[in-house]
Design an enzyme around this catalytic site. Structure first.
Site, PDB file in Angstrom:
ATOM      1  N   ARG A  50       0.880  -1.129   0.135  1.00 24.62           N
ATOM      2  CA  ARG A  50       0.050  -0.011   0.111  1.00 24.62           C
ATOM      3  C   ARG A  50       0.898   1.126  -0.123  1.00 24.62           C
ATOM      4  O   ARG A  50       0.788   2.208  -0.928  1.00 24.62           O
ATOM      5  CB  ARG A  50      -1.069   0.061   1.161  1.00 24.62           C
ATOM      6  CG  ARG A  50      -1.850   1.185   1.437  1.00 24.62           C
ATOM      7  CD  ARG A  50      -3.083   1.052   0.258  1.00 24.62           C
ATOM      8  NE  ARG A  50      -3.604   2.248   0.449  1.00 24.62           N
ATOM      9  CZ  ARG A  50      -4.785   2.623  -0.259  1.00 24.62           C
ATOM     10  NH1 ARG A  50      -5.012   1.648  -1.544  1.00 24.62           N
ATOM     11  NH2 ARG A  50      -5.385   3.451  -0.245  1.00 24.62           N
ATOM     12  N   CYS A  74      -2.410  -5.371   1.790  1.00 18.39           N
ATOM     13  CA  CYS A  74      -3.695  -5.726   2.651  1.00 18.39           C
ATOM     14  C   CYS A  74      -4.874  -5.451   1.931  1.00 18.39           C
ATOM     15  O   CYS A  74      -5.200  -4.049   1.868  1.00 18.39           O
ATOM     16  CB  CYS A  74      -3.656  -5.389   4.029  1.00 18.39           C
ATOM     17  SG  CYS A  74      -1.942  -5.796   4.865  1.00 18.39           S
ATOM     18  N   ARG A  79     -10.132   1.347   0.064  1.00 20.45           N
ATOM     19  CA  ARG A  79      -8.960   2.167   0.350  1.00 20.45           C
ATOM     20  C   ARG A  79      -8.611   3.001  -0.918  1.00 20.45           C
ATOM     21  O   ARG A  79      -7.505   2.958  -1.408  1.00 20.45           O
ATOM     22  CB  ARG A  79      -7.844   1.591   0.796  1.00 20.45           C
ATOM     23  CG  ARG A  79      -8.177   0.711   2.196  1.00 20.45           C
ATOM     24  CD  ARG A  79      -6.953  -0.190   2.648  1.00 20.45           C
ATOM     25  NE  ARG A  79      -5.909   0.742   3.371  1.00 20.45           N
ATOM     26  CZ  ARG A  79      -4.873   0.088   3.758  1.00 20.45           C
ATOM     27  NH1 ARG A  79      -4.428  -0.868   3.507  1.00 20.45           N
ATOM     28  NH2 ARG A  79      -3.911   0.962   4.036  1.00 20.45           N
ATOM     29  N   PRO A  80      -9.639   4.045  -1.184  1.00 18.95           N
ATOM     30  CA  PRO A  80      -9.380   4.714  -2.564  1.00 18.95           C
ATOM     31  C   PRO A  80      -7.972   5.852  -2.324  1.00 18.95           C
ATOM     32  O   PRO A  80      -7.718   6.127  -1.144  1.00 18.95           O
ATOM     33  CB  PRO A  80     -10.486   5.593  -2.567  1.00 18.95           C
ATOM     34  CG  PRO A  80     -11.059   5.752  -1.282  1.00 18.95           C
ATOM     35  CD  PRO A  80     -10.741   4.466  -0.436  1.00 18.95           C
ATOM     36  N   ILE A  81      -7.721   6.243  -3.537  1.00 13.93           N
ATOM     37  CA  ILE A  81      -6.519   7.155  -3.427  1.00 13.93           C
ATOM     38  C   ILE A  81      -6.920   8.633  -4.133  1.00 13.93           C
ATOM     39  O   ILE A  81      -6.300   9.224  -4.509  1.00 13.93           O
ATOM     40  CB  ILE A  81      -5.259   6.642  -4.185  1.00 13.93           C
ATOM     41  CG1 ILE A  81      -5.572   6.219  -5.667  1.00 13.93           C
ATOM     42  CG2 ILE A  81      -4.852   5.241  -3.535  1.00 13.93           C
ATOM     43  CD1 ILE A  81      -4.215   6.117  -6.505  1.00 13.93           C
ATOM     44  N   ASP A  82      -8.356   8.652  -4.193  1.00 15.18           N
ATOM     45  CA  ASP A  82      -8.940   9.919  -4.715  1.00 15.18           C
ATOM     46  C   ASP A  82      -8.355  11.164  -4.088  1.00 15.18           C
ATOM     47  O   ASP A  82      -8.115  12.261  -4.698  1.00 15.18           O
ATOM     48  CB  ASP A  82     -10.309   9.831  -4.891  1.00 15.18           C
ATOM     49  CG  ASP A  82     -10.853   9.836  -3.554  1.00 15.18           C
ATOM     50  OD1 ASP A  82     -10.472   8.967  -2.497  1.00 15.18           O
ATOM     51  OD2 ASP A  82     -11.809  10.646  -3.321  1.00 15.18           O
ATOM     52  N   GLN A  83      -8.160  11.259  -2.802  1.00 15.91           N
ATOM     53  CA  GLN A  83      -7.544  12.446  -2.001  1.00 15.91           C
ATOM     54  C   GLN A  83      -6.234  12.709  -2.396  1.00 15.91           C
ATOM     55  O   GLN A  83      -5.710  13.920  -2.624  1.00 15.91           O
ATOM     56  CB  GLN A  83      -7.881  12.227  -0.517  1.00 15.91           C
ATOM     57  CG  GLN A  83      -9.437  12.272  -0.481  1.00 15.91           C
ATOM     58  CD  GLN A  83     -10.250  13.242  -0.837  1.00 15.91           C
ATOM     59  OE1 GLN A  83     -10.003  14.689  -0.062  1.00 15.91           O
ATOM     60  NE2 GLN A  83     -11.159  13.089  -1.580  1.00 15.91           N
TER      61      GLN A  83
END
Length: 187
Positions: A50, A74, A79-83
């Site tokens: 991650r 994991c 668990r988005p990464i948009d931010q």
């Protein structure tokens, strides 16, 4: 630092980018990044865990470009990464996600005001990493406040960054021309 697989993979990724890694002991490493010479991280390694997304903020700041594999690791739910992407784009980067990769590029990063729609430790750290060499001031509102944020800010400040407010929900990063890169830091 912990002698765990994620740390070892991080060091391997840095070596593939051109850094020199020297393990001083089981829990101490010296990293020399003066010879980083590529902006394509090994996709097979970056997609294994991650935290590989931190390479994006660091390399955008340092080199203006990076391509990494989509973060893996994991499966703890969504668990988005948009931010992260939102922050990079507001700083002036163009970010393309597709075919299992993230490619980010910026001719110049410029400080701005960034509101995190959700509190995110990873996005807060990544925006700090990208902002330290940006022109002007970056303000992160609704920033994460965990000790990890304070530790990363202290580490970057040790190298010459100008980060204030870590540990609160508003962090200000005044961009500097360069980081010294020469420091000893204990997590």
């Amino acid at each position: 630092m912990p002698n765990i697989s994620d740390v070892k993979i991080s060091c391997e990724i840095l070596e593939k980018l051109g850094a020199k890694i020297n393990w001083n002991s089981m829990n101490s490493v010296t990293i020399d990044t003066r010879h980083i010479n590529t902006t394509t991280a090994p996709l097979d390694l970056t997609s294994k865990f991650r935290a590989s997304y931190y390479i994006i903020g660091s390399m955008l700041s340092r080199m203006g470009e990076i391509e990494v594999g989509m973060p893996g690791g994991c499966k703890l739910g969504a668990r988005p990464i948009d931010q992260h992407i939102k922050g990079f784009e507001l700083l002036g980067a163009e970010v393309n996600v597709g075919n299992g990769t993230i490619h980010a590029k910026a001719n110049k990063l410029v400080g701005t005001s960034i509101y995190m729609d959700i509190v995110s430790v990873g996005a807060t750290i990544n925006v700090m990493l990208a902002s330290v060499l940006a022109e002007g001031t970056t303000t992160i509102d609704n920033a994460a406040k965990e000790p990890h944020i304070v530790d990363v800010a202290n580490f970057l400040n040790t190298m010459g960054a100008d980060i204030r407010g870590a540990g609160t929900d508003i962090i200000k990063i005044n961009g500097v021309k360069k980081l010294t890169g020469n420091c000893t830091y204990s997590v």
